[in-house]
Design a protein around this motif. Structure first.
Motif, short mmCIF file in Angstrom:
data_model
loop_
_atom_site.label_atom_id
_atom_site.label_comp_id
_atom_site.label_asym_id
_atom_site.label_seq_id
_atom_site.Cartn_x
_atom_site.Cartn_y
_atom_site.Cartn_z
N ASN A 79 33.66 8.96 35.07
CA ASN A 79 32.68 8.08 34.43
C ASN A 79 32.14 8.76 33.18
O ASN A 79 31.54 9.83 33.26
N PRO A 125 23.69 10.01 41.77
CA PRO A 125 23.46 9.84 40.33
C PRO A 125 22.32 8.87 39.99
O PRO A 125 21.65 9.05 38.96
N GLU A 170 33.86 -3.02 51.94
CA GLU A 170 33.28 -2.43 53.15
C GLU A 170 33.86 -3.00 54.44
O GLU A 170 33.73 -2.40 55.49
N VAL A 229 31.31 17.11 33.65
CA VAL A 229 32.23 16.32 34.49
C VAL A 229 33.68 16.56 34.06
O VAL A 229 34.57 16.79 34.89
N GLN A 271 36.07 9.65 45.53
CA GLN A 271 36.27 8.49 46.40
C GLN A 271 37.70 7.98 46.23
O GLN A 271 38.08 7.52 45.15
N GLU A 315 38.11 8.19 42.33
CA GLU A 315 37.08 8.22 41.30
C GLU A 315 36.21 9.44 41.54
O GLU A 315 35.77 9.68 42.66
N GLU A 340 35.73 -2.92 43.75
CA GLU A 340 34.82 -1.84 44.14
C GLU A 340 33.98 -2.26 45.34
O GLU A 340 33.67 -3.44 45.50
N LEU A 359 29.52 12.03 40.45
CA LEU A 359 28.64 13.18 40.27
C LEU A 359 27.59 13.29 41.38
O LEU A 359 27.02 12.28 41.82
N ARG A 360 27.33 14.51 41.80
CA ARG A 360 26.26 14.80 42.76
C ARG A 360 25.48 16.01 42.26
O ARG A 360 26.01 16.86 41.55
N ASP A 390 34.14 -0.38 33.79
CA ASP A 390 33.40 -0.26 35.05
C ASP A 390 32.39 -1.39 35.21
O ASP A 390 31.85 -1.89 34.21
N ASP A 391 32.14 -1.76 36.45
CA ASP A 391 31.16 -2.80 36.79
C ASP A 391 31.45 -4.09 36.01
O ASP A 391 30.53 -4.74 35.50
N ARG A 444 30.94 -4.45 42.69
CA ARG A 444 30.82 -4.74 44.11
C ARG A 444 29.90 -5.91 44.44
O ARG A 444 29.97 -6.47 45.52
N PRO A 482 32.73 8.50 49.24
CA PRO A 482 33.03 9.64 48.35
C PRO A 482 32.94 10.94 49.18
O PRO A 482 32.02 11.09 49.99
N PHE A 541 33.80 1.86 51.16
CA PHE A 541 33.52 2.59 52.40
C PHE A 541 34.53 2.27 53.50
O PHE A 541 34.74 3.06 54.41
P1 C2E Z 1 30.12 3.40 39.78
O1 C2E Z 1 30.87 4.14 38.74
O2 C2E Z 1 30.27 1.91 39.83
O3 C2E Z 1 30.55 4.10 41.14
C1 C2E Z 1 30.67 3.45 42.37
C2 C2E Z 1 29.43 3.65 43.21
O4 C2E Z 1 29.53 2.79 44.36
C3 C2E Z 1 29.29 5.06 43.78
O5 C2E Z 1 27.90 5.31 43.91
C4 C2E Z 1 29.91 4.93 45.16
O6 C2E Z 1 29.43 5.88 46.09
C5 C2E Z 1 29.43 3.54 45.54
N1 C2E Z 1 30.30 2.92 46.53
C6 C2E Z 1 31.62 3.10 46.70
N2 C2E Z 1 32.10 2.34 47.70
C7 C2E Z 1 31.04 1.65 48.19
C8 C2E Z 1 30.89 0.68 49.25
O7 C2E Z 1 31.84 0.32 49.94
N3 C2E Z 1 29.63 0.20 49.44
C9 C2E Z 1 28.57 0.58 48.69
N4 C2E Z 1 27.39 0.04 48.97
N5 C2E Z 1 28.68 1.48 47.69
C10 C2E Z 1 29.90 2.01 47.44
P2 C2E Z 1 27.25 6.65 43.35
O8 C2E Z 1 28.17 7.81 43.56
O9 C2E Z 1 25.87 6.70 43.87
O10 C2E Z 1 27.22 6.39 41.79
C11 C2E Z 1 26.43 5.38 41.26
C12 C2E Z 1 26.68 5.23 39.78
O11 C2E Z 1 26.30 6.40 39.06
C13 C2E Z 1 28.15 5.04 39.44
O12 C2E Z 1 28.55 3.72 39.66
C14 C2E Z 1 28.18 5.44 37.99
O13 C2E Z 1 27.76 4.39 37.16
C15 C2E Z 1 27.15 6.56 37.96
N6 C2E Z 1 27.88 7.84 38.01
C16 C2E Z 1 28.52 8.41 39.05
N7 C2E Z 1 29.11 9.56 38.68
C17 C2E Z 1 28.87 9.71 37.36
C18 C2E Z 1 29.25 10.68 36.39
O14 C2E Z 1 29.97 11.64 36.66
N8 C2E Z 1 28.78 10.50 35.11
C19 C2E Z 1 28.02 9.42 34.77
N9 C2E Z 1 27.63 9.30 33.49
N10 C2E Z 1 27.67 8.48 35.65
C20 C2E Z 1 28.09 8.61 36.93
#
Ligand code: C2E
Ligand code: MG
Ligand code: MG
Ligand code: MG
Length: 288
Positions: free
Chosen positions: A118, A74, A240, A94, A45, A59, A237, A62-63, A180-181, A204, A264, A259
């Motif tokens: 991450n 994830p 939108e 990763v 992303q 960023e 983060e 993972l998928r 993060d967060d 966010r 992403p 977005f």
């Molecule tokens: P995160 O690290 O806070 O990643 C941001 C999440 O917000 C991502 O969801 C992304 O797709 C989503 N996002 C980005 N922009 C927007 C937006 O404008 N609106 C909304 N509603 N969402 C947005 P994703 O990819 O589903 O990942 C969710 C969480 O899963 C991540 O939150 C992170 O905590 C975890 N994650 C993702 N990749 C990895 C990884 O490689 N390893 C680990 N351990 N955790 C991961």
């Protein structure tokens, strides 16, 4: 006695089986296979500089390309991975994958900016984490300053002391650290004081109702001001809407992802599509 012990074990096993649905057991089997058979992949992303609109990096997210269920986010499998002790296996995947990708981009003459990954706070407790990361980066010919490690505020705080060595080592290798967060965990201020943090990722949930919710608006303003005075970058983060972006700009925020700018996307789309139209000068070689 031996028999009783044996029966105990069988009993324990069947209870364990009953506690979990066969769905979740199947998922665990699938996930172990996914890691070894490379069904996991990374999306990227883009992150933008709000002052110029240009891309400053991405960023890595993972998928899981599940053979039956399709592309999984994830949220649908990382919690399970944590429960069954696969966190570090995933983190290692990763790191390998992202380093290989950045190396490939370098060969293609493409400069993606800083890529953040991450990583779980528990993985930071592994003594060789920093030197292993360096070895992987070296193997793919990349500069460690191209990497940022994102750790969840909520999971880093309890491990602040024990992860300090690794964090100091990462710093000396020029890998940056992001929280993060931010704002959803606890004791954030102690962490900002004691750890060498480069970037705060504003969760966010604070961005969502900007500028209409005045409390969120004030919280965001305060975090941006605090980041500024501490010399810590603040990235928003989940941006939108243009309204959210404009409000962030007027509050002095300089970086964002969301977005509004891009979802992403696949590595190939990041290097060939998104960046080509948004930042043509990112191509340092001749592109075809
Ligand atoms: P995160 O690290 O806070 O990643 C941001 C999440 O917000 C991502 O969801 C992304 O797709 C989503 N996002 C980005 N922009 C927007 C937006 O404008 N609106 C909304 N509603 N969402 C947005 P994703 O990819 O589903 O990942 C969710 C969480 O899963 C991540 O939150 C992170 O905590 C975890 N994650 C993702 N990749 C990895 C990884 O490689 N390893 C680990 N351990 N955790 C991961
Ligand atoms: Mg993240
Ligand atoms: Mg986040
Ligand atoms: Mg999140």
């Amino acid at each position: 006695h031996a028999k009783a012990k044996g029966r105990g074990q069988i009993c324990f096993y069947s209870e364990h089986m009953e506690q979990r649905s066969s769905d979740s057991l199947q998922m665990e089997i699938d996930l172990r296979r996914a890691i070894s058979d490379s069904e996991l992949l990374m999306f990227y992303q883009p992150q933008v500089d709000l002052r110029t609109g240009s891309c400053i990096g991405a960023e890595a997210l993972l998928r899981w390309q599940h053979p039956k269920k399709g592309l999984l986010l994830p949220g649908g499998f990382v919690p399970l991975a944590v429960d069954v002790g696969l966190t570090t296996a995933i983190d290692n995947f990763v790191i390998q994958e992202v380093c290989a990708q950045i190396g490939q981009w370098k060969d293609d003459g493409f400069a993606p900016g800083k890529i953040s990954i991450n990583i779980s706070a528990t993985t930071l407790l592994i003594p060789d984490f920093a030197s292993d990361l360096k070895a992987t980066a070296d193997a793919h010919g990349l500069d460690l300053s191209q990497l940022e490690i994102e750790v969840l505020e909520s999971t880093l705080f309890p491990r602040m002391r024990s992860s300090m060595n690794t964090i100091e080592e990462l710093r000396s290798l020029e890998v940056t650290l992001a929280i993060d967060d931010f704002g959803t965990g606890y004791s954030s201020l102690a962490m900002l004081k004691d750890l060498p943090i480069d970037r705060i990722k504003l969760d966010r949930r604070f961005i969502k109702s900007l500028p209409h919710d005045s409390k969120d608006d004030r919280i965001v303003a305060a975090i941006i001001a605090m980041g500024r005075s501490l010399g810590i970058n603040v990235i928003a983060e989940g941006v939108e809407t243009r309204e959210q972006r404009d409000r962030l700009i007027s509050l002095g925020c300089t970086e964002a992802q969301g977005f509004l700018f891009s979802r992403p996307i696949k590595a190939h789309d990041f290097s060939n599509g998104w960046l080509k139209c948004n930042r043509p000068h990112a191509f340092i070689g001749t592109s075809t």
